[in-house]
Design a protein around this motif. Structure first.
Motif, PDB file in Angstrom:
ATOM      1  N   ILE A  34       7.088  -3.320 -13.023  1.00  0.00           N
ATOM      2  CA  ILE A  34       6.704  -2.888 -11.687  1.00  0.00           C
ATOM      3  C   ILE A  34       5.191  -2.926 -11.649  1.00  0.00           C
ATOM      4  O   ILE A  34       4.526  -2.262 -12.453  1.00  0.00           O
ATOM      5  CB  ILE A  34       7.241  -1.483 -11.371  1.00  0.00           C
ATOM      6  CG1 ILE A  34       8.772  -1.491 -11.440  1.00  0.00           C
ATOM      7  CG2 ILE A  34       6.743  -1.029  -9.996  1.00  0.00           C
ATOM      8  CD1 ILE A  34       9.414  -0.135 -11.283  1.00  0.00           C
ATOM      9  N   THR A  35       4.647  -3.718 -10.732  1.00  0.00           N
ATOM     10  CA  THR A  35       3.219  -3.987 -10.768  1.00  0.00           C
ATOM     11  C   THR A  35       2.686  -4.350  -9.386  1.00  0.00           C
ATOM     12  O   THR A  35       3.452  -4.714  -8.500  1.00  0.00           O
ATOM     13  CB  THR A  35       2.929  -5.149 -11.750  1.00  0.00           C
ATOM     14  OG1 THR A  35       1.530  -5.356 -11.870  1.00  0.00           O
ATOM     15  CG2 THR A  35       3.608  -6.438 -11.303  1.00  0.00           C
ATOM     16  N   ASN A  36       1.384  -4.272  -9.255  1.00  0.00           N
ATOM     17  CA  ASN A  36       0.734  -4.843  -8.076  1.00  0.00           C
ATOM     18  C   ASN A  36      -0.139  -6.024  -8.492  1.00  0.00           C
ATOM     19  O   ASN A  36      -0.910  -6.539  -7.697  1.00  0.00           O
ATOM     20  CB  ASN A  36      -0.062  -3.795  -7.288  1.00  0.00           C
ATOM     21  CG  ASN A  36      -1.216  -3.222  -8.072  1.00  0.00           C
ATOM     22  OD1 ASN A  36      -1.425  -3.558  -9.236  1.00  0.00           O
ATOM     23  ND2 ASN A  36      -1.984  -2.352  -7.459  1.00  0.00           N
ATOM     24  N   ASP A  37       0.003  -6.457  -9.720  1.00  0.00           N
ATOM     25  CA  ASP A  37      -0.771  -7.563 -10.288  1.00  0.00           C
ATOM     26  C   ASP A  37      -0.055  -8.885 -10.007  1.00  0.00           C
ATOM     27  O   ASP A  37       1.028  -9.143 -10.538  1.00  0.00           O
ATOM     28  CB  ASP A  37      -0.927  -7.344 -11.795  1.00  0.00           C
ATOM     29  CG  ASP A  37      -1.797  -8.381 -12.474  1.00  0.00           C
ATOM     30  OD1 ASP A  37      -1.987  -9.489 -11.926  1.00  0.00           O
ATOM     31  OD2 ASP A  37      -2.283  -8.082 -13.581  1.00  0.00           O
ATOM     32  N   LEU A  55       7.168  -6.561  -7.476  1.00  0.00           N
ATOM     33  CA  LEU A  55       5.767  -6.748  -7.112  1.00  0.00           C
ATOM     34  C   LEU A  55       5.449  -5.902  -5.890  1.00  0.00           C
ATOM     35  O   LEU A  55       6.012  -6.114  -4.810  1.00  0.00           O
ATOM     36  CB  LEU A  55       5.487  -8.225  -6.832  1.00  0.00           C
ATOM     37  CG  LEU A  55       4.048  -8.597  -6.543  1.00  0.00           C
ATOM     38  CD1 LEU A  55       3.117  -8.229  -7.701  1.00  0.00           C
ATOM     39  CD2 LEU A  55       3.935 -10.081  -6.246  1.00  0.00           C
ATOM     40  N   LEU A  56       4.575  -4.929  -6.070  1.00  0.00           N
ATOM     41  CA  LEU A  56       4.174  -4.029  -4.992  1.00  0.00           C
ATOM     42  C   LEU A  56       3.011  -4.655  -4.240  1.00  0.00           C
ATOM     43  O   LEU A  56       1.938  -4.857  -4.804  1.00  0.00           O
ATOM     44  CB  LEU A  56       3.779  -2.666  -5.559  1.00  0.00           C
ATOM     45  CG  LEU A  56       4.841  -1.972  -6.405  1.00  0.00           C
ATOM     46  CD1 LEU A  56       4.290  -0.686  -7.002  1.00  0.00           C
ATOM     47  CD2 LEU A  56       6.091  -1.698  -5.581  1.00  0.00           C
ATOM     48  N   ARG A  57       3.242  -4.961  -2.989  1.00  0.00           N
ATOM     49  CA  ARG A  57       2.228  -5.589  -2.147  1.00  0.00           C
ATOM     50  C   ARG A  57       1.726  -4.570  -1.133  1.00  0.00           C
ATOM     51  O   ARG A  57       1.869  -4.745   0.064  1.00  0.00           O
ATOM     52  CB  ARG A  57       2.828  -6.789  -1.427  1.00  0.00           C
ATOM     53  CG  ARG A  57       3.361  -7.847  -2.356  1.00  0.00           C
ATOM     54  CD  ARG A  57       2.582  -9.067  -2.169  1.00  0.00           C
ATOM     55  NE  ARG A  57       3.163 -10.198  -2.863  1.00  0.00           N
ATOM     56  CZ  ARG A  57       2.403 -11.128  -3.390  1.00  0.00           C
ATOM     57  NH1 ARG A  57       1.095 -11.030  -3.299  1.00  0.00           N
ATOM     58  NH2 ARG A  57       2.943 -12.139  -4.000  1.00  0.00           N
ATOM     59  N   MET A  58       1.162  -3.484  -1.645  1.00  0.00           N
ATOM     60  CA  MET A  58       0.741  -2.399  -0.769  1.00  0.00           C
ATOM     61  C   MET A  58      -0.617  -1.836  -1.142  1.00  0.00           C
ATOM     62  O   MET A  58      -0.988  -0.768  -0.685  1.00  0.00           O
ATOM     63  CB  MET A  58       1.784  -1.289  -0.761  1.00  0.00           C
ATOM     64  CG  MET A  58       2.268  -0.928  -2.140  1.00  0.00           C
ATOM     65  SD  MET A  58       3.686   0.140  -2.106  1.00  0.00           S
ATOM     66  CE  MET A  58       2.989   1.530  -2.951  1.00  0.00           C
ATOM     67  N   GLY A  59      -1.368  -2.558  -1.949  1.00  0.00           N
ATOM     68  CA  GLY A  59      -2.697  -2.099  -2.324  1.00  0.00           C
ATOM     69  C   GLY A  59      -2.632  -0.906  -3.260  1.00  0.00           C
ATOM     70  O   GLY A  59      -1.569  -0.455  -3.645  1.00  0.00           O
ATOM     71  N   ASN A  60      -3.785  -0.410  -3.624  1.00  0.00           N
ATOM     72  CA  ASN A  60      -3.852   0.740  -4.516  1.00  0.00           C
ATOM     73  C   ASN A  60      -3.343   1.984  -3.803  1.00  0.00           C
ATOM     74  O   ASN A  60      -3.717   2.252  -2.663  1.00  0.00           O
ATOM     75  CB  ASN A  60      -5.283   0.960  -5.005  1.00  0.00           C
ATOM     76  CG  ASN A  60      -5.727  -0.130  -5.950  1.00  0.00           C
ATOM     77  OD1 ASN A  60      -4.905  -0.737  -6.636  1.00  0.00           O
ATOM     78  ND2 ASN A  60      -7.013  -0.395  -5.994  1.00  0.00           N
ATOM     79  N   GLN A  61      -2.488   2.708  -4.472  1.00  0.00           N
ATOM     80  CA  GLN A  61      -1.880   3.919  -3.927  1.00  0.00           C
ATOM     81  C   GLN A  61      -1.840   4.987  -5.021  1.00  0.00           C
ATOM     82  O   GLN A  61      -1.916   4.674  -6.204  1.00  0.00           O
ATOM     83  CB  GLN A  61      -0.439   3.640  -3.467  1.00  0.00           C
ATOM     84  CG  GLN A  61      -0.304   2.585  -2.410  1.00  0.00           C
ATOM     85  CD  GLN A  61      -0.709   3.088  -1.049  1.00  0.00           C
ATOM     86  OE1 GLN A  61      -0.472   4.228  -0.696  1.00  0.00           O
ATOM     87  NE2 GLN A  61      -1.338   2.217  -0.275  1.00  0.00           N
TER      88      GLN A  61
END
Length: 92
Positions: A34-37, A55-61
Motif C-alpha cells: 500500500i503506497t502513494n509511490d 496505489l493511493l492517489r490522494m497526496g500526503n495525508q
C-alpha cells in the motif's frame, strides 16, 4: 485497525531501502504493498504480481486519514487480494 499491516520499518529491511527491495520482500512474504509511490505502479506493469499493489492517489495525508480511506475501500482491497486476474488497485 489493520493488525497484519506493517510499515517497511518493521520488516527487518534496512532503512533507507530501494523500492525494488521492498517489492521483492513483499513478494517473498505474501504481502500487499500500500503506497502513494508511483514507482510501484511501474513495477506492477513490468513484473506483474505478486505482490499486489494498492496505489493511493490522494497526496500526503495523515495516518488517520489513510486508515479511513482504506476502511472505506476494504471490500475492494479484499477483492484485489483474492483476485487471480488483477494485481493493482488505484484509490483516488
Amino acid at each position: 485497525m489493520f493488525p497484519d499491516c506493517l510499515h517497511v520499518s518493521r520488516t527487518g529491511l534496512p532503512i533507507p531501502i530501494e523500492d525494488k527491495q521492498i517489492w521483492d520482500w513483499a513478494r517473498a512474504n505474501h504481502y500487499l504493498i500500500i503506497t502513494n509511490d508511483e514507482d510501484f505502479y511501474h513495477f506492477a506493469a513490468q513484473y506483474s504480481f505478486p505482490p499486489k499493489v494498492v496505489l493511493l492517489r490522494m497526496g500526503n495525508q495523515s495516518t488517520r486519514a489513510i486508515a479511513e480511506v482504506l476502511m472505506k475501500h476494504l471490500a475492494e482491497i479484499d477483492r484485489l487480494n483474492d483476485s487471480n486476474e488483477y494485481g493493482l488497485l488505484e484509490i483516488f
